[in-house]
Design a protein around this motif. Structure first.
Motif, PDB file in Angstrom:
ATOM      1  N   GLN A 235       0.843  -1.189   0.000  1.00 54.10           N
ATOM      2  CA  GLN A 235       0.000   0.000   0.000  1.00 54.10           C
ATOM      3  C   GLN A 235       0.881   1.242   0.000  1.00 54.10           C
TER       4      GLN A 235
ATOM      5  N   TYR B 184       1.546  10.837  -7.809  1.00 51.75           N
ATOM      6  CA  TYR B 184       1.528   9.482  -7.270  1.00 51.75           C
ATOM      7  C   TYR B 184       2.955   8.954  -7.189  1.00 51.75           C
TER       8      TYR B 184
ATOM      9  N   TRP C 136      -2.073   1.488  -7.144  1.00 52.41           N
ATOM     10  CA  TRP C 136      -1.889   2.931  -7.009  1.00 52.41           C
ATOM     11  C   TRP C 136      -2.555   3.456  -5.744  1.00 52.41           C
ATOM     12  N   GLY C 137      -1.908   4.415  -5.108  1.00 50.15           N
ATOM     13  CA  GLY C 137      -2.502   5.103  -3.976  1.00 50.15           C
ATOM     14  C   GLY C 137      -3.493   6.149  -4.448  1.00 50.15           C
ATOM     15  N   GLN C 138      -3.927   6.962  -3.509  1.00 48.79           N
ATOM     16  CA  GLN C 138      -4.930   7.985  -3.850  1.00 48.79           C
ATOM     17  C   GLN C 138      -4.293   9.223  -4.465  1.00 48.79           C
TER      18      GLN C 138
ATOM     19  N   THR D   9      -1.737  12.752  -4.360  1.00 45.68           N
ATOM     20  CA  THR D   9      -1.841  14.006  -3.633  1.00 45.68           C
ATOM     21  C   THR D   9      -1.902  15.144  -4.643  1.00 45.68           C
TER      22      THR D   9
END
Length: 114
Positions: free
Chosen positions: A3, A94, A104-106, A108
């Motif tokens: 994550q 990302y 993939w994360g959220q 910024t």
């Protein structure tokens, strides 16, 4: 599955600076080449900077001299120091493994005003 959690984005004026952070959940991070990517509004995701597990870095010509990628393997974190920001740097940023990607994360959001 690893994550990734990105942070540090925000609204900044042209010429300003931001430092982004990306924390990984697993120690495999330390053995992977990592990268920062960005996705401007209405455009495809693009590579911004990369760093090998040993610390060698690479940047596209449009970024060289303004952004610096670095990592702290003990903290499982990769950073992106962004200086001399321009409105065209506005995007969601990302991080991910370079090459074969993890989930993939959220991201910024970075918004640079003129």
């Amino acid at each position: 599955q690893v994550q990734l959690v990105e942070s540090g984005g925000g609204l900044v004026q042209a010429g300003g600076s931001l430092r982004l952070s990306c924390a990984a959940s697993a120690t495999i991070f330390s053995f992977n080449n990592m990268a920062w990517y960005r996705q401007p509004p209405g455009k495809q995701r693009e590579l911004v900077a990369s760093i090998t597990y040993g610390g060698s870095t690479n940047y596209p010509d449009s970024i060289k001299g303004r952004f610096t990628i670095y990592r702290d393997n003990a903290k499982r974190t990769v950073y992106l120091q962004m200086n001399s920001l321009k409105p065209e740097d506005t995007a969601v940023y990302y991080c991910n493994s370079l090459g074969v990607h993890w989930t993939w994360g959220q991201g910024t959001q970075v918004t640079v005003s003129s």
